[in-house]
Design an enzyme around this catalytic site. Structure first.
Site, PDB file in Angstrom:
ATOM      1  N   LYS A 184      45.473  50.958 -13.177  1.00 22.07           N
ATOM      2  CA  LYS A 184      45.709  52.436 -12.351  1.00 22.07           C
ATOM      3  C   LYS A 184      44.810  52.481 -11.243  1.00 22.07           C
ATOM      4  O   LYS A 184      43.496  52.755 -11.530  1.00 22.07           O
ATOM      5  CB  LYS A 184      45.553  53.431 -13.492  1.00 22.07           C
ATOM      6  CG  LYS A 184      46.077  54.912 -13.019  1.00 22.07           C
ATOM      7  CD  LYS A 184      45.603  55.934 -13.693  1.00 22.07           C
ATOM      8  CE  LYS A 184      44.334  56.408 -13.326  1.00 22.07           C
ATOM      9  NZ  LYS A 184      44.230  57.115 -11.813  1.00 22.07           N
ATOM     10  N   GLU A 258      31.429  50.134 -15.548  1.00 18.74           N
ATOM     11  CA  GLU A 258      30.732  50.078 -14.370  1.00 18.74           C
ATOM     12  C   GLU A 258      30.626  51.546 -13.927  1.00 18.74           C
ATOM     13  O   GLU A 258      31.667  52.188 -13.493  1.00 18.74           O
ATOM     14  CB  GLU A 258      31.355  49.494 -13.484  1.00 18.74           C
ATOM     15  CG  GLU A 258      30.777  49.033 -12.192  1.00 18.74           C
ATOM     16  CD  GLU A 258      29.707  47.897 -12.516  1.00 18.74           C
ATOM     17  OE1 GLU A 258      28.597  48.264 -12.431  1.00 18.74           O
ATOM     18  OE2 GLU A 258      30.326  46.940 -13.066  1.00 18.74           O
ATOM     19  N   CYS A 292      28.271  53.496  -6.085  1.00 21.01           N
ATOM     20  CA  CYS A 292      27.748  53.626  -7.306  1.00 21.01           C
ATOM     21  C   CYS A 292      26.369  52.997  -7.106  1.00 21.01           C
ATOM     22  O   CYS A 292      25.523  53.564  -7.927  1.00 21.01           O
ATOM     23  CB  CYS A 292      28.588  53.224  -8.598  1.00 21.01           C
ATOM     24  SG  CYS A 292      29.072  51.542  -8.095  1.00 21.01           S
ATOM     25  N   GLU A 389      23.590  61.852  -9.762  1.00 16.16           N
ATOM     26  CA  GLU A 389      24.568  61.236  -8.913  1.00 16.16           C
ATOM     27  C   GLU A 389      25.342  62.122  -7.855  1.00 16.16           C
ATOM     28  O   GLU A 389      26.115  62.931  -8.487  1.00 16.16           O
ATOM     29  CB  GLU A 389      25.307  60.024  -9.385  1.00 16.16           C
ATOM     30  CG  GLU A 389      25.797  59.065  -8.546  1.00 16.16           C
ATOM     31  CD  GLU A 389      26.913  58.222  -9.196  1.00 16.16           C
ATOM     32  OE1 GLU A 389      27.621  58.453  -9.808  1.00 16.16           O
ATOM     33  OE2 GLU A 389      26.711  56.920  -8.582  1.00 16.16           O
TER      34      GLU A 389
END
Lengths: 478, 322
Positions: A184, A258, A292, A389
């Site tokens: 997806k 991840e 990331c 983040e």
């Protein structure tokens, strides 16, 4: 800023890509509508223009796709590895042939500069398939025992920041090891995965080996919790990663995650400052900071802080923000209105908490989602902008005096994905790299990727590795 | 020499935390019996606070132990085997009583456990070469992947195999530089508590291995939820408890080694699992045959891979043909 030479527009042609007005789900080798007929639009983040309308998968579609993948698994996993390898080599070659088309498509759907899709994303996508193709008939030699077996059906959910590259990281090792997949893509970047479905068709890949479901988080949840999925691979936020880790508890599903990061980019006083500044820019402004493993915390040694910051601001003032299809563009669009709102809100928090904001003086286009390259000084470790983040073009600057302090600050994070070290002293590189709790450490470089190089995090940045020999383990029953 | 009338000296079994031998802070003990229900000893019944103290000790020890050379760790693990060899009689007695084994079967289990320390002692300076290496990236960079210890690992030791199983789950965790908080078998904790005495005299730094006895679920729950624990080995948990703990462990994304009941069996080990051995019946009840060759999966389960890049530069376009 006055400059001796102005840039003329240099747009890459859109005519190389033909986007259909609508797309279905790719299940069992066919494009099909969602069971409940739902669709959603995907827009170009740089112009807000609707690019296409794609089917929105629901739980029934997930079930159908998993069944197709299960059915395909028997034959696909029984194929000699050398035959699976040739399918993957075909895919790698077709991606190379169609790379300009895919680069333009990716830039349109994602908003990142053509310079990046053309020179980073697409070459890495092709290389990843080429690399794992070669493993398919050599798994006995991979260090996981003789004749390691695939897991079965892999449910894979990928983010919007590197849509096709993340697809490659997921699908290439899964197919090489004999698994079949249901993937997806993110709801804001569905198109390159659908074009990949067409590449699978061109390569003659057996039906059901790769299934692509466009849709939202509910479809992703239905996929990773589906009882007939044997392997879950997810790249995305730490919050969703934790929810997935909870959902697979008590099952025998193998999981790789991840997740987020807050990478420290450490600049020592003996670093080559000009190179370090380029590395800082690459670290946090590559792909608008929507990475990331971004070097989102600059840790600079106190004695060179002013020099580094002056040079950095000067450099940021020359970055060109605008039309992502323009070959001279450095900074493209933020991927979505939602992400722009998140960045904006975190930057406001930074200001409210007392950090000092500086943004590059650049004009933002009137339509689309944009954010100027920004840095914060006077940042302490307790500040939100030093901990959370941001996933945008925002750098938090902290200083340090000793290598020990740099390491302590770098490791003071829930995350542990990436870090950078800038110094001319070899033993310092090795000593600091040894102490950093991060899965990837770039010394005197940053944001380099390669299919042979394992990638993945420590701590809450997730677990498992993608890339290299290590990346095979995630898809083998070992 | 032996005096039939002499009254024996009982041992007060204590926890092993931070290199010291405390009682449970809760002041609780529970009765440990042999397989026939005869009283053997009172063991400390560890509390949530004991679990937290053990985590603090394990964290404190992590920097030094993970920073020690692999050669040094190998010698320390080998030293454990040396110390056990000299105390074999005691462990045979405790294992026989705890597990209801004949003396010869207990002796076989203890021998295997000693040999397991030797096996893992030899792995400390080899796993890095097996699990890491240079990666041939397409560019002018040196790229090296190195395995590193995950950190503080909570280990739920097997419930049945009180010593061979125990050693089989502790040794691989610490061999690579992790530190461990071990929850001993609830019903058969005595060999584990005695192992603490061996570790304390084997040059294993205090805090590297911490051993708690008590109710598994009570001690494991705070460990699984603890934000400063990096990984958890659920071997000693039943399916229901394992699921509950895995959910709690997700909160800070601990690495989870699932118990054999839910974990897929590596296909290359499946055949050897049926081989007969002195502790077969016991191993089977843990659904893991502890006498089988252990492989490397318990080492790699608690390792992180760090990959370091550095530019190589270039000396010139032509290179040298010689």
């Amino acid at each position: 800023m006055a400059s001796a030479f102005e840039y003329a527009p240099a747009p890459e042609s859109r005519s190389v890509v033909d986007i259909a007005p609508s797309y279905g789900l790719f299940i069992d080798g066919e494009f099909t509508e969602a069971a409940d007929g739902k669709v959603f639009k995907t827009v170009s983040p740089s112009s807000e223009e609707v690019l296409s309308e794609v089917a929105q998968a629901g739980a029934a579609d997930v079930d159908r796709a998993v069944k197709a993948a299960r059915k395909a698994f028997e034959k696909w996993s029984a194929l000699p590895g050398s035959e699976r390898a040739k399918y993957l080599f075909r895919i790698a070659r077709i991606i190379q042939e169609r790379s300009r088309e895919l680069a333009v498509l990716e830039t349109l759907d994602n908003g990142k500069p053509i310079k990046e899709t053309r020179d980073a994303d697409l070459p890495l996508v092709a290389a990843h398939f080429f690399y794992y193709a070669g493993w398919a008939d050599k798994l006995d030699h991979a260090g996981y025992g003789a004749n390691p077996r695939p897991l079965g059906v892999a449910g894979q959910v990928i983010p919007w920041n590197f849509p096709l590259l993340m697809l490659a990281w997921k699908i290439a090792p899964a197919l090489a090891t004999g698994n079949t997949v249901v993937l997806k893509p993110a709801e804001t970047t569905p198109l390159s995965a659908l074009f990949f479905a067409d590449i699978c068709r061109q390569a003659g890949l057996p039906k059901g080996v790769v299934n692509i479901l466009t849709g939202y988080g509910d479809a992703g949840e239905a996929l990773v919790t589906h009882p007939d999925v044997n392997k879950v691979a997810f790249t995305g936020s730490t919050a969703v990663g934790k929810a997935i880790a909870r959902s697979v508890a008590g099952t025998d599903k193998k999981v790789t995650l991840e997740l987020g990061g807050k990478g420290a980019n450490i600049v020592f006083d003996d670093a080559p400052i000009d190179q370090a500044v380029e590395g800082i820019v690459t670290g946090i402004f590559f792909n608008q900071g929507q990475v990331c493993c971004a070097g989102s915390r600059l840790l600079v040694q106190e004695s060179v802080q002013d020099e580094v910051l002056d040079a950095l601001k000067r450099r940021l003032s020359t970055l060109r923000l605008g039309d992502p299809l323009d070959k001279n563009t450095d900074i493209g669009a933020i991927n979505s209105a939602e992400q722009l709102a998140r960045i904006t809100s975190l930057v406001e928090t930074g200001e409210a908490e007392g950090a000092e904001r500086w943004s590059a003086p650049c004009e933002l286009p009137s339509s689309g989602y944009w954010f100027a390259p920004t840095l914060f000084t006077n940042v302490t470790q307790a500040h939100t902008v030093a901990r959370d983040e941001i996933f945008g073009p925002v750098l938090s600057v902290l200083s340090f005096r000793t290598p020990d302090e740099a390491v302590a600050k770098a490791n003071n994070s829930q995350y542990g994905l990436s870090a950078g070290i800038w110094t001319e002293k070899g033993s310092r590189i090795l000593a600091v790299a040894d102490k950093l709790r991060a899965g990837v450490v770039w010394a005197n470089t940053f944001n380099k990727f390669d299919p042979t190089s394992p990638f993945g995090g420590y701590k809450e940045s997730g677990f498992g590795r993608e890339g290299g020999r290590h990346g095979l383990e995630a898809y083998l029953d070992v | 020499m032996s005096d039939q009338n002499r009254l024996g000296v009982f041992k007060t079994y204590k926890l092993y935390v931070g290199g010291k031998f405390p009682r449970s802070e809760s002041g609780r003990v529970y009765e440990v019996t042999d397989s026939k229900g005869q009283w053997l000893a009172n063991a400390p019944q560890s509390s949530r606070k004991d679990a937290r103290d053990a985590v603090v000790a394990a964290r404190k020890a992590f920097g030094g132990w993970s920073g020690a050379t692999a050669y040094n760790r190998g010698q320390v693990l080998y030293r454990v085997a040396e110390m056990l060899e000299g105390r074999k009689e005691q462990f045979v007695r405790e294992v026989a009583a705890s597990e209801g084994l004949s003396k010869s079967k207990a002796a076989a289990a203890v021998d295997a456990a000693i040999d397991r320390w030797v096996w893992y002692a030899g792995w400390t300076d080899k796993i890095g070469q097996i699990a890491g290496g240079a990666n041939p990236v397409a560019g002018p960079y040196l790229n090296l992947s190195t395995p590193e210890p995950t950190g503080v690992v909570a280990v739920l030791a097997p419930q049945k195999s009180s010593f061979l199983g125990l050693v089989s789950v502790i040794a691989p965790v610490i061999a690579t530089g992790n530190t461990a908080v071990v929850v001993a078998s609830a019903d058969a904790p005595l060999p584990a508590l005695s192992l603490g005495e061996v570790l304390a005299t084997s040059d294993v730094p205090g805090g590297v291995v911490n051993i708690l006895s008590g109710a598994t679920a009570e001690i494991a729950a705070p460990l699984a939820a603890h934000q400063d624990v990096n990984a958890i080995d659920l071997t000693g948990a039943d399916a229901a408890l394992a699921k509950e703990l895995e959910i709690a462990a997700a909160d800070n994304l601990k690495r989870v080694l699932r118990p054999p009941v839910t974990r897929r069996r590596p296909s290359n080990e499946a055949q050897s699992a049926t081989a007969s051995s002195p502790v077969d019946a016991d191993g089977a009840s843990d659904s893991e045959d502890w006498s089988a060759s252990p492989g490397t999966h318990r080492l790699t389960a608690f390792l992180e891979t760090k990959t370091v890049w550095h530019p190589t530069g270039a000396l010139g376009a032509a290179g040298s043909s010689y």
